[in-house]
Scaffold this active site. Structure first.
Site, PDB file in Angstrom:
ATOM      1  N   LYS A 294      28.263  35.111  33.175  1.00 31.96           N
ATOM      2  CA  LYS A 294      29.228  35.172  32.070  1.00 31.96           C
ATOM      3  C   LYS A 294      29.264  33.769  31.471  1.00 31.96           C
ATOM      4  CE  LYS A 294      32.343  37.368  29.639  1.00 31.96           C
ATOM      5  NZ  LYS A 294      32.016  38.474  28.720  1.00 31.96           N
TER       6      LYS A 294
ATOM      7  N   ASP B 126      29.113  41.876  31.318  1.00 31.11           N
ATOM      8  CA  ASP B 126      29.668  43.068  30.652  1.00 31.11           C
ATOM      9  C   ASP B 126      28.533  43.921  30.079  1.00 31.11           C
ATOM     10  OD1 ASP B 126      29.185  40.961  28.904  1.00 31.11           O
ATOM     11  OD2 ASP B 126      30.959  41.281  27.669  1.00 31.11           O
TER      12      ASP B 126
ATOM     13  N   ASP C 147      29.213  42.362  43.759  1.00 32.62           N
ATOM     14  CA  ASP C 147      30.048  43.365  44.418  1.00 32.62           C
ATOM     15  C   ASP C 147      30.283  44.539  43.470  1.00 32.62           C
ATOM     16  OD1 ASP C 147      31.843  44.461  46.367  1.00 32.62           O
ATOM     17  OD2 ASP C 147      33.499  43.744  45.132  1.00 32.62           O
TER      18      ASP C 147
END
Ligand code: IPM
Ligand code: MG
Length: 358
Positions: free
Chosen positions: A191, A223, A247
């Site tokens: 990110k 995203d 995760d």
């Protein structure tokens, strides 16, 4: 050959799925002439109940003295009220750190027989998919500074994400090496448009990429990666990402295969001793009912044979047996499909796999 295997059964369905995997390993031992010595150590909620702490010292020492570790799952509502440091999940983080297991491999591969169990439209997975998620496992926000303090709006809690160049380099190297053994395509997920740790991550990955000219490398924002996984999973070969992003994305990828009950994982560090565990949790709602799908744990045992002991033929034998059992139409209740199938209990499924191993 002789191997010492530490068993960390844990909580919920942990003991039943480990029992299944042990019976498969015993069958493999008999078939190929190996000796596996199993020793069980407490971890998680059951350790809290018996010893008072989620990760007893003897468990860490027992794992360090073994050639490899097979883990079931930890946690359950019984221990949810405990403070963060005493929760069963803390033991999982503790054992990963104690064994130096910074690389977590999570393969998400579509078994041909499970095509109709995937929630994705048939045309999106027509040629299947085979993704290896390489998740950083001993750093990032899971291990950063945390606590409570007085903030702008009164009491607030905080967790911190920190990554050093060294930590990024070693997981990056593991990912490039993994890609070299596969289709040589690597996507690094971050990110970097927002997070400083991601900018360092990206810069370090770019430097590493120069040493691997054969690998086709790309960056992707997390995203977008979450969206691309359901839009076109076939585009991915190897994905490398941080502890928390890994995760989340690995649970998403697992469901694309038809059930989270299918996904195995290998956690490794600099020694050959790793820890092998299904990526699913302890499923307390079905514990003790013989409903749990043992396949993720059995596949984890196969990964152990391949990566920790170098026993590829034995690992392949297990994977082929699972393929055959699924192709014959047997399913545990978690694997939803359109076709008419026989729903098996956990022990039935284990029995079918044992038969297929022969
Ligand atoms: C996993 C689990 C663990 C994690 C939990 C139980 C601490 O979700 O292995 O994916 O977040 O790493
Ligand atoms: Mg998880």
């Amino acid at each position: 050959m002789q191997y010492k295997i530490a068993l960390l059964k844990g909580d919920g369905i942990g003991p039943e799925i480990i029992e299944s995997a042990v019976s498969v390993l015993e069958r493999i031992a008999a078939k190929y002439g190996h000796d596996f010595y199993f020793t069980s150590y407490p971890i998680g909620g059951c350790a809290i109940d018996t010893v008072g702490v989620p990760l007893p010292k003897e468990t860490v020492e027992g794992c360090l003295a073994s050639d490899s570790v097979l883990l079931g799952a930890v946690g359950g509502p019984k221990w949810d009220h405990l403070p963060g440091d005493l929760r069963p999940e803390k033991a999982l983080l503790g054992i990963r750190a104690a064994l130096g297991l910074y690389t977590n491999l999570r393969p998400a591969k579509l078994f041909p027989a499970l095509r109709d169990a995937s929630p994705l439209r048939a045309d999106l997975i027509a040629s299947g998919f085979d993704i290896m998620i390489v998740r950083e496992l001993t750093g990032g926000i899971y291990f950063g500074e945390r606590g409570y303090r007085n903030g702008k709006y009164g009491e607030e809690a905080f967790d911190t994400e920190a990554y050093s160049v060294l930590e990024i380099e070693r997981i990056g190297r593991a990912a490039f090496e993994t890609a070299m053994k596969r289709q040589k395509r690597l996507t690094s997920v971050d990110k970097a448009n927002v997070l400083e740790t991601s900018r360092l991550w990206r810069k370090t990955m770019h430097q590493l990429a120069e040493a691997y000219p054969e690998v086709t490398y790309q960056d992707m924002f997390v995203d977008n990666a979450a969206m691309q996984l359901v839009r076109n999973p076939q585009q991915f070969d190897v994905i490398v990402t941080s502890n928390m992003f890994g995760d989340i994305l690995s649970d998403e990828a697992s469901q694309l295969t038809g059930s989270i009950g299918m996904l195995a994982s290998a956690s490794m560090g600099d020694s050959s001793r790793g820890m092998y565990e299904p990526i699913h949790g302890s499923a307390p709602d079905i514990a003790g009912q013989n409903k749990a799908n043992p396949i993720a744990t059995i596949l984890s045992a196969a990964m152990m044979l391949r990566y920790a002991f170098g026993l590829s033929a034995e690992a392949q034998c297990i994977e082929d047996a699972i393929d055959a059992v699924l192709a014959a139409g047997f399913r545990t209740a978690d694997i939803l499909g359109n076709s008419k199938t026989d729903i098996c209990s956990g022990s039935d499924m284990t029995g079918k796999i044992l038969n297929a191993i022969g």
